[in-house]
Design an enzyme around this catalytic site. Structure first.
Site, mmCIF file in Angstrom:
data_model
loop_
_atom_site.group_PDB
_atom_site.id
_atom_site.type_symbol
_atom_site.label_atom_id
_atom_site.label_comp_id
_atom_site.label_asym_id
_atom_site.label_seq_id
_atom_site.Cartn_x
_atom_site.Cartn_y
_atom_site.Cartn_z
ATOM 1 N N THR A 188 29.181 25.461 -9.969
ATOM 2 C CA THR A 188 30.223 24.430 -9.936
ATOM 3 C C THR A 188 29.602 23.067 -9.639
ATOM 4 O O THR A 188 29.900 22.071 -10.328
ATOM 5 C CB THR A 188 31.293 24.777 -8.884
ATOM 6 N N ALA A 223 23.529 31.915 -9.010
ATOM 7 C CA ALA A 223 22.753 33.071 -8.531
ATOM 8 C C ALA A 223 23.613 34.319 -8.381
ATOM 9 O O ALA A 223 23.164 35.429 -8.666
ATOM 10 C CB ALA A 223 22.102 32.735 -7.194
ATOM 11 N N THR A 275 19.232 18.726 2.923
ATOM 12 C CA THR A 275 18.130 19.631 3.262
ATOM 13 C C THR A 275 18.096 20.817 2.313
ATOM 14 O O THR A 275 19.145 21.439 2.044
ATOM 15 C CB THR A 275 18.318 20.141 4.710
ATOM 16 N N CYS A 326 46.504 34.554 -10.935
ATOM 17 C CA CYS A 326 47.637 34.610 -10.013
ATOM 18 C C CYS A 326 47.209 34.123 -8.641
ATOM 19 O O CYS A 326 46.180 34.526 -8.144
ATOM 20 C CB CYS A 326 48.139 36.039 -9.864
#
Lengths: 120, 390
Positions: free
Chosen positions: B80, B208, B247, B332
């Site tokens: 995302t 991943a 980081t 849903c």
């Protein structure tokens, strides 16, 4: 996560053969439409002002199936006057239906009230 | 494993996968005092140097697994974020050149919502339709291109119907037209051969947790030659060439690198295993009354089986089959019941979309799982058809 009460009624639902049209004492109504994917056919066998048996057909989600089965259990053996106590809020509370599924309770109540008008 | 009285069958590998044990072990070695816990940006002591070296090795391993160079890899918190960085970053960087963007109607929300937000910034977006198999043709993309187009974004493998998009054809088109091409490959690794040394794609997003790696870990491939330029999403450090401040999460980076390396290593075995299971499961489902396959029979990954139980309701099936973990063809949640935009884009009605379930197979699915699933699904479908009077 679905509540256990709801799942229990969903699992209990069984398709008993519906009575042929014109069977004495049997009152049937349909609510919703098959085309919309939300439909109930409710049949009550009423004798001496008492609901002796409930049979149904249902197309819809798990909430609707569970709601119809709950109504089956509620109505069976009740007098017509006692059955009139059925209301949507009672079903919503009993099955903890979420707001977007309140319509399931309303459909069942509509079906029962239509039959009551025929039977009384 | 018995949960709530059931021995569950996990058939939702396109939602997420369990972390491979060897991957988890490698990650664990980067977390504790005895392990490699240092901050890779700490340049003044041994702990930092060790962590920096671990990230460097992981970056090289990850890059090699996708046919890229280490410099072309930007680690992110997931696909995302990678999609957001690629799409927002490229659209804004090249905004002076043009403000027209192209994507498709069957993208994941992690892409569609980014384009919707760019529309509010004044970009114009064309959504290209797939054919009834869920395939986006290069011709359809070509027809949407205008002189103002700066970016095309498509997914490689569709998360709902498993359709494999003709990425090479679209990449050849965008390269020829001088337009940046981003690919959401969240579902691609381990399912199709990913080799960016052979594919003229400019930006590619990876996840991943779809490949037996950890959640919260992803990467964006940013082509070096010619360099795809991006404006970062946020600021606060020079990590990842200034494109992703923060980081570096050593354990997550080690996790994605190890997972991708293993996915490539086991690609043939995994694929053969899934094909064998698919050859049992799909015919078994299609043999049931009123069951049809959504999407293409051929141009799809065998991991995905999305079927429509005509005349039934997927939610009722899901609720009645708690021992099977699958996804519905509709999204849903507590506030709404919305049919899948992907299923509707390939021509299914609302009713058919609401009658659809996505099964997805993975490395740990067994033949016994499949046979048990078929048995209980078959019984439940019959019960619900009887209840419906069909």
């Amino acid at each position: 996560m679905y509540n256990e009460q709801l799942l229990a009624y969903l699992h209990k639902a069984v398709a008993k053969p519906v009575w042929p049209e014109g069977t004495p004492g049997v009152f049937s109504v349909e609510v919703g439409t098959k085309e919309s994917g939300v439909w109930i056919k409710l049949c009550l066998y009423i004798k001496d002002n008492t609901i002796h048996e409930v049979r149904y057909r249902v197309i819809g989600g798990g909430y609707l199936i569970a709601t119809v089965e709950w109504a089956n259990e509620f109505l069976t053996g009740k007098s017509l006057s006692a059955a009139e106590a059925l209301n949507a809020k009672g079903i919503v509370d009993a099955l903890a239906l979420p707001p977007q599924r309140f319509y399931c309770a309303q459909m069942v109540v509509d079906a029962v009230m239509k039959i009551m008008r025929q039977a009384i | 494993m018995v949960v709530n009285g059931f021995d569950p069958i996990y058939l939702d590998y396109m939602a997420t996968t369990p972390v491979d044990e060897s991957v988890a072990e490698e990650m664990m070695r980067c977390l504790t005092m005895e392990g490699n816990f240092g901050n890779p940006s700490s340049a003044t002591h041994l702990y930092g140097w060790r962590a920096q070296n671990t990230v460097k090795e992981a970056r090289e391993l990850f890059a090699a697994s996708i046919g890229a160079t280490a410099r072309e890899v930007i680690f992110t918190s997931g696909a995302t974020e990678a999609n957001n960085l690629a799409i927002q970053g490229a659209a804004r960087f090249y905004a002076k050149k043009g403000r027209h963007l192209i994507t498709t109607t069957i993208e994941h929300k992690a892409v569609l919502d980014v384009f919707h937000s760019l529309e509010k910034e004044g970009f114009s977006v064309t959504l290209v339709q797939p054919n009834s198999d869920g395939i986006i043709s290069a011709d359809a993309i070509a027809a949407a291109i205008t002189p103002q187009t700066t970016l095309v974004s498509t997914m490689w493998v569709n998360n709902e119907i498993g359709a494999i998009q003709p990425i090479a054809d679209i990449a050849a088109l965008t390269q020829q037209r001088g337009i940046l091409f981003h690919v959401d490959a969240a579902q691609a690794m381990g399912k199709v051969a990913v080799d960016l040394s052979q594919l003229p794609v400019d930006l590619m997003s990876f996840s991943a947790h779809k490949v037996y790696g950890p959640k919260g870990s992803g990467a964006l491939f940013v082509r070096d030659k010619p360099r795809a330029r991006l404006i970062p999403l946020f600021y606060g450090g020079e990590q990842e060439q200034g494109l992703r401040a923060g980081t570096l999460a050593t354990h997550q980076i080690v996790g994605i690198a190890a997972a991708f390396h293993r996915a490539k290593l086991h690609a043939v075995d995994d694929l053969n295993h899934i094909r064998r299971l698919n050859a049992i499961f799909l015919p078994g489902l299609l043999a049931l009354d009123g069951v049809t396959l959504n999407g293409s029979f051929e141009q799809r990954v065998p991991h995905n089986i999305n079927v429509c139980f005509q005349g039934l309701n997927a939610e009722a099936l899901l609720m009645s089959l708690p021992q099977i973990a699958v996804s519905a063809g509709s999204a849903c949640n507590s506030a709404e019941e919305e049919s899948s935009h992907v299923l509707k884009a390939i021509g299914l009605s609302d009713l058919q979309a609401r009658a659809s379930l996505r099964f997805s197979l993975g490395r740990y699915t067994t033949e016994q799982d499949i046979k048990r699933a078929l048995e209980v699904i078959s019984l439940e479908v019959k019960r619900e058809r009887d209840l419906a009077g069909k």
